[in-house]
Motif scaffolding. Structure first.
Motif, PDB file in Angstrom:
ATOM      1  N   GLU A 192      73.544  47.410  60.507  1.00  0.00           N
ATOM      2  CA  GLU A 192      74.403  48.285  60.923  1.00  0.00           C
ATOM      3  C   GLU A 192      75.061  49.151  59.787  1.00  0.00           C
ATOM      4  OE1 GLU A 192      78.982  48.310  63.024  1.00  0.00           O
ATOM      5  OE2 GLU A 192      77.683  46.211  62.862  1.00  0.00           O
ATOM      6  N   CYS A 193      74.944  50.342  60.228  1.00  0.00           N
ATOM      7  CA  CYS A 193      75.811  51.282  59.121  1.00  0.00           C
ATOM      8  C   CYS A 193      77.204  51.509  59.711  1.00  0.00           C
ATOM      9  CB  CYS A 193      75.252  52.949  59.407  1.00  0.00           C
ATOM     10  SG  CYS A 193      76.065  54.029  58.344  1.00  0.00           S
ATOM     11  N   PHE A 194      78.267  50.685  58.915  1.00  0.00           N
ATOM     12  CA  PHE A 194      79.546  50.734  58.998  1.00  0.00           C
ATOM     13  C   PHE A 194      80.139  52.210  59.112  1.00  0.00           C
ATOM     14  CE2 PHE A 194      78.149  46.552  57.879  1.00  0.00           C
ATOM     15  CZ  PHE A 194      78.493  45.664  58.938  1.00  0.00           C
ATOM     16  N   ALA A 195      79.671  52.980  58.463  1.00  0.00           N
ATOM     17  CA  ALA A 195      80.481  54.339  58.422  1.00  0.00           C
ATOM     18  C   ALA A 195      80.313  54.953  59.638  1.00  0.00           C
ATOM     19  CB  ALA A 195      79.752  55.115  57.483  1.00  0.00           C
ATOM     20  N   ALA A 216      74.416  56.643  56.910  1.00  0.00           N
ATOM     21  CA  ALA A 216      75.285  57.834  56.790  1.00  0.00           C
ATOM     22  C   ALA A 216      75.678  57.918  55.302  1.00  0.00           C
ATOM     23  CB  ALA A 216      76.466  57.694  57.602  1.00  0.00           C
ATOM     24  N   SER A 217      75.336  57.386  54.350  1.00  0.00           N
ATOM     25  CA  SER A 217      75.595  57.384  52.918  1.00  0.00           C
ATOM     26  C   SER A 217      75.347  58.707  52.318  1.00  0.00           C
ATOM     27  CB  SER A 217      75.037  56.522  52.146  1.00  0.00           C
ATOM     28  OG  SER A 217      73.600  56.454  51.894  1.00  0.00           O
ATOM     29  N   ALA A 218      76.186  59.457  51.406  1.00  0.00           N
ATOM     30  CA  ALA A 218      75.877  60.627  50.856  1.00  0.00           C
ATOM     31  C   ALA A 218      75.618  60.601  49.478  1.00  0.00           C
ATOM     32  CB  ALA A 218      76.981  61.776  51.115  1.00  0.00           C
ATOM     33  N   LEU A 259      77.769  48.608  38.086  1.00  0.00           N
ATOM     34  CA  LEU A 259      77.032  48.120  39.395  1.00  0.00           C
ATOM     35  C   LEU A 259      77.074  46.563  38.847  1.00  0.00           C
ATOM     36  CD1 LEU A 259      74.197  50.639  40.192  1.00  0.00           C
ATOM     37  CD2 LEU A 259      76.556  50.216  41.152  1.00  0.00           C
ATOM     38  N   VAL A 260      76.735  46.277  37.600  1.00  0.00           N
ATOM     39  CA  VAL A 260      76.608  44.875  37.129  1.00  0.00           C
ATOM     40  C   VAL A 260      77.926  44.130  37.495  1.00  0.00           C
ATOM     41  CG1 VAL A 260      75.885  43.482  35.165  1.00  0.00           C
ATOM     42  CG2 VAL A 260      74.417  45.466  35.879  1.00  0.00           C
ATOM     43  N   ARG A 261      78.929  44.923  37.043  1.00  0.00           N
ATOM     44  CA  ARG A 261      80.129  44.022  37.124  1.00  0.00           C
ATOM     45  C   ARG A 261      80.578  43.721  38.405  1.00  0.00           C
ATOM     46  NH1 ARG A 261      83.575  47.537  32.435  1.00  0.00           N
ATOM     47  NH2 ARG A 261      82.921  46.483  30.693  1.00  0.00           N
ATOM     48  N   GLY A 262      80.311  44.704  39.261  1.00  0.00           N
ATOM     49  CA  GLY A 262      80.546  44.755  40.666  1.00  0.00           C
ATOM     50  C   GLY A 262      79.554  43.647  41.475  1.00  0.00           C
ATOM     51  N   GLY A 263      78.693  43.306  40.845  1.00  0.00           N
ATOM     52  CA  GLY A 263      77.617  42.298  41.535  1.00  0.00           C
ATOM     53  C   GLY A 263      76.711  43.048  42.367  1.00  0.00           C
ATOM     54  N   LEU A 264      76.647  44.264  42.417  1.00  0.00           N
ATOM     55  CA  LEU A 264      75.809  45.233  42.904  1.00  0.00           C
ATOM     56  C   LEU A 264      74.316  45.412  42.570  1.00  0.00           C
ATOM     57  CD1 LEU A 264      78.513  47.868  43.907  1.00  0.00           C
ATOM     58  CD2 LEU A 264      77.335  46.578  45.748  1.00  0.00           C
ATOM     59  N   LEU A 265      74.127  45.049  41.178  1.00  0.00           N
ATOM     60  CA  LEU A 265      72.995  44.877  40.562  1.00  0.00           C
ATOM     61  C   LEU A 265      72.830  43.668  40.004  1.00  0.00           C
ATOM     62  CD1 LEU A 265      70.397  46.757  39.853  1.00  0.00           C
ATOM     63  CD2 LEU A 265      71.879  47.369  37.762  1.00  0.00           C
ATOM     64  N   GLN A 266      71.548  42.936  40.274  1.00  0.00           N
ATOM     65  CA  GLN A 266      71.679  41.510  39.416  1.00  0.00           C
ATOM     66  C   GLN A 266      70.476  41.806  38.544  1.00  0.00           C
ATOM     67  OE1 GLN A 266      73.283  39.016  40.835  1.00  0.00           O
ATOM     68  NE2 GLN A 266      74.168  40.371  42.165  1.00  0.00           N
ATOM     69  N   TYR A 317      81.592  51.128  52.023  1.00  0.00           N
ATOM     70  CA  TYR A 317      81.276  49.913  52.785  1.00  0.00           C
ATOM     71  C   TYR A 317      80.046  49.261  51.837  1.00  0.00           C
ATOM     72  CZ  TYR A 317      83.581  51.689  56.640  1.00  0.00           C
ATOM     73  OH  TYR A 317      84.499  52.231  57.343  1.00  0.00           O
ATOM     74  N   TRP A 318      79.042  50.114  51.102  1.00  0.00           N
ATOM     75  CA  TRP A 318      77.963  49.737  50.307  1.00  0.00           C
ATOM     76  C   TRP A 318      78.590  49.162  48.979  1.00  0.00           C
ATOM     77  CZ3 TRP A 318      76.158  50.734  45.497  1.00  0.00           C
ATOM     78  CH2 TRP A 318      75.236  50.038  45.006  1.00  0.00           C
ATOM     79  N   ARG A 319      79.673  49.794  48.587  1.00  0.00           N
ATOM     80  CA  ARG A 319      80.326  49.183  47.339  1.00  0.00           C
ATOM     81  C   ARG A 319      81.124  48.094  47.526  1.00  0.00           C
ATOM     82  NH1 ARG A 319      79.447  52.228  42.123  1.00  0.00           N
ATOM     83  NH2 ARG A 319      77.806  53.455  43.002  1.00  0.00           N
ATOM     84  N   LEU A 320      81.732  47.684  48.649  1.00  0.00           N
ATOM     85  CA  LEU A 320      82.324  46.608  49.089  1.00  0.00           C
ATOM     86  C   LEU A 320      81.367  45.710  49.543  1.00  0.00           C
ATOM     87  CD1 LEU A 320      85.480  48.273  50.442  1.00  0.00           C
ATOM     88  CD2 LEU A 320      85.396  47.078  48.078  1.00  0.00           C
ATOM     89  N   LYS A 321      80.058  45.700  49.349  1.00  0.00           N
ATOM     90  CA  LYS A 321      78.861  44.540  49.827  1.00  0.00           C
ATOM     91  C   LYS A 321      79.401  44.407  51.064  1.00  0.00           C
ATOM     92  CE  LYS A 321      80.227  42.242  45.869  1.00  0.00           C
ATOM     93  NZ  LYS A 321      80.096  41.215  45.018  1.00  0.00           N
ATOM     94  N   TRP A 322      79.651  45.137  52.043  1.00  0.00           N
ATOM     95  CA  TRP A 322      79.417  44.927  53.427  1.00  0.00           C
ATOM     96  C   TRP A 322      78.033  44.745  54.035  1.00  0.00           C
ATOM     97  CZ3 TRP A 322      83.324  46.562  57.620  1.00  0.00           C
ATOM     98  CH2 TRP A 322      84.687  46.573  57.251  1.00  0.00           C
ATOM     99  N   PRO A 323      77.485  44.167  54.734  1.00  0.00           N
ATOM    100  CA  PRO A 323      76.200  43.700  55.140  1.00  0.00           C
ATOM    101  C   PRO A 323      75.569  45.016  55.619  1.00  0.00           C
ATOM    102  CG  PRO A 323      77.543  42.569  56.390  1.00  0.00           C
ATOM    103  CD  PRO A 323      78.345  43.113  55.612  1.00  0.00           C
ATOM    104  N   CYS A 324      75.523  46.166  55.200  1.00  0.00           N
ATOM    105  CA  CYS A 324      75.076  47.509  55.518  1.00  0.00           C
ATOM    106  C   CYS A 324      73.694  47.602  55.831  1.00  0.00           C
ATOM    107  CB  CYS A 324      75.758  48.585  55.195  1.00  0.00           C
ATOM    108  SG  CYS A 324      75.354  48.876  53.585  1.00  0.00           S
ATOM    109  N   ARG A 325      72.923  48.647  56.146  1.00  0.00           N
ATOM    110  CA  ARG A 325      71.381  48.650  56.268  1.00  0.00           C
ATOM    111  C   ARG A 325      71.254  48.729  54.614  1.00  0.00           C
ATOM    112  NH1 ARG A 325      71.963  52.470  61.533  1.00  0.00           N
ATOM    113  NH2 ARG A 325      71.171  50.610  62.905  1.00  0.00           N
ATOM    114  N   LEU A 326      71.773  49.341  53.676  1.00  0.00           N
ATOM    115  CA  LEU A 326      71.245  49.549  52.419  1.00  0.00           C
ATOM    116  C   LEU A 326      71.316  48.111  51.690  1.00  0.00           C
ATOM    117  CD1 LEU A 326      72.495  52.965  51.144  1.00  0.00           C
ATOM    118  CD2 LEU A 326      70.461  52.310  51.932  1.00  0.00           C
TER     119      LEU A 326
END
Length: 272
Positions: free
Chosen positions: A116-119, A136-138, A26-33, A102-111
């Motif tokens: 918008e939930c792109f899924a 709609a994440s699982a 997550l840190v490497r992917g920029g998803l966790l600061q 969508y979340w992993r690729l940092k689309w501006p989803c609701r999470l």
């Protein structure tokens, strides 16, 4: 970024890290600061004593210990490769982030705070079939589903709570999927011994993939609890019927997969 070693359960604003199998990607992917990572391996309990499991116990330790209920052993065995099971802790596994691309690729989803939930209109073959109207994440944790079926409870640095209380559905006002507060650590789990239990899993590969659908079932005192992985934004306790599912256009197959696995799990309990 600095790596600090915790001397107490106070992490002082840093991001706690144990096995690193979740935090590091997550840190490497920029998803966790994080300005600093705090190594908590020395302060989080580890080991198994009857029904008590330290949150620092690895999946590899749990999968081969006869004190651990069968459903949890099997969920640990199926969760990841041997290398990851040797590193990953049960506490960290419960806090896995969604695998939604969508979340992993940092689309501006609701999470991510978007609107918008792109899924829902996009590719959602592996997404939720319950409670998927806002997000709609699982949830990907096999272990969480097993613990939910087993009726496990948690002890953190601040409170005790049932496993279900660790999770929450994201809303417009609060996009989080867990109830942990900043700096709060999971320390220990209590997992009641059932009369019998089982974990079954459907996945894209024969080995070491996240669940398309995972089904845990546990019987105690004549009552059976069934919990599912990979079907909702949080681990899902099946309290009604699978007919209550609300699949998206391209993941209705998950309902039938879940139905088959639930039937097999109940049959296994009857035989056990």
């Amino acid at each position: 970024m600095q790596l600090q070693r915790a001397s107490s359960t106070a992490v002082d604003g840093g991001v706690p890290i144990h096995g690193g199998t979740e935090v590091v990607p997550l840190v490497r992917g920029g998803l966790l600061q994080a300005e600093s990572l705090v190594d908590i391996r020395g302060v989080v309990p580890r080991g198994i004593d009857g029904t008590r499991i330290g949150a620092g116990a690895t999946l590899a330790e749990l999968e081969c210990d006869p004190q651990v209920p069968a459903a949890l052993r099997e969920a640990c065995r199926l969760a990841a490769s041997p290398q990851l099971r040797n590193m990953g802790s049960i506490g960290g596994n419960l806090l896995q982030a969604t695998r939604c691309w969508y979340w992993r690729l940092k689309w501006p989803c609701r999470l991510h705070g978007g609107d918008e939930c792109f899924a829902q209109e996009g590719e959602h073959r592996e997404h939720a079939i319950f409670e998927n109207d806002f997000c709609a994440s699982a949830h990907p944790s096999d272990i969480a589903a097993a613990l939910l079926a087993l009726g496990a409870t948690l002890r953190t640095t601040r409170r005790e709570l049932p496993l279900a209380g660790l999770y929450r559905l994201p809303t417009e006002d609060d996009r989080r999927t867990t109830t942990l507060e900043p700096g709060e650590l999971i320390l220990e789990l209590d997992v009641p011994e059932p009369q019998s239990s089982v974990y079954l899993k459907a996945m894209e590969r024969k080995r070491w993939a996240f669940p398309i659908v995972g089904v845990a079932a546990a019987r105690s005192g004549g009552a059976t609890r069934v919990a599912l992985a990979g079907v909702a934004p949080v681990p899902w306790l099946l309290q009604g019927s699978l007919d209550d599912a609300s699949p998206l256009p391209r993941n209705a197959y998950k309902v039938e997969v879940a139905r088959a696995l639930v039937g097999r799990a109940r049959a296994a309990l009857d035989q056990g």
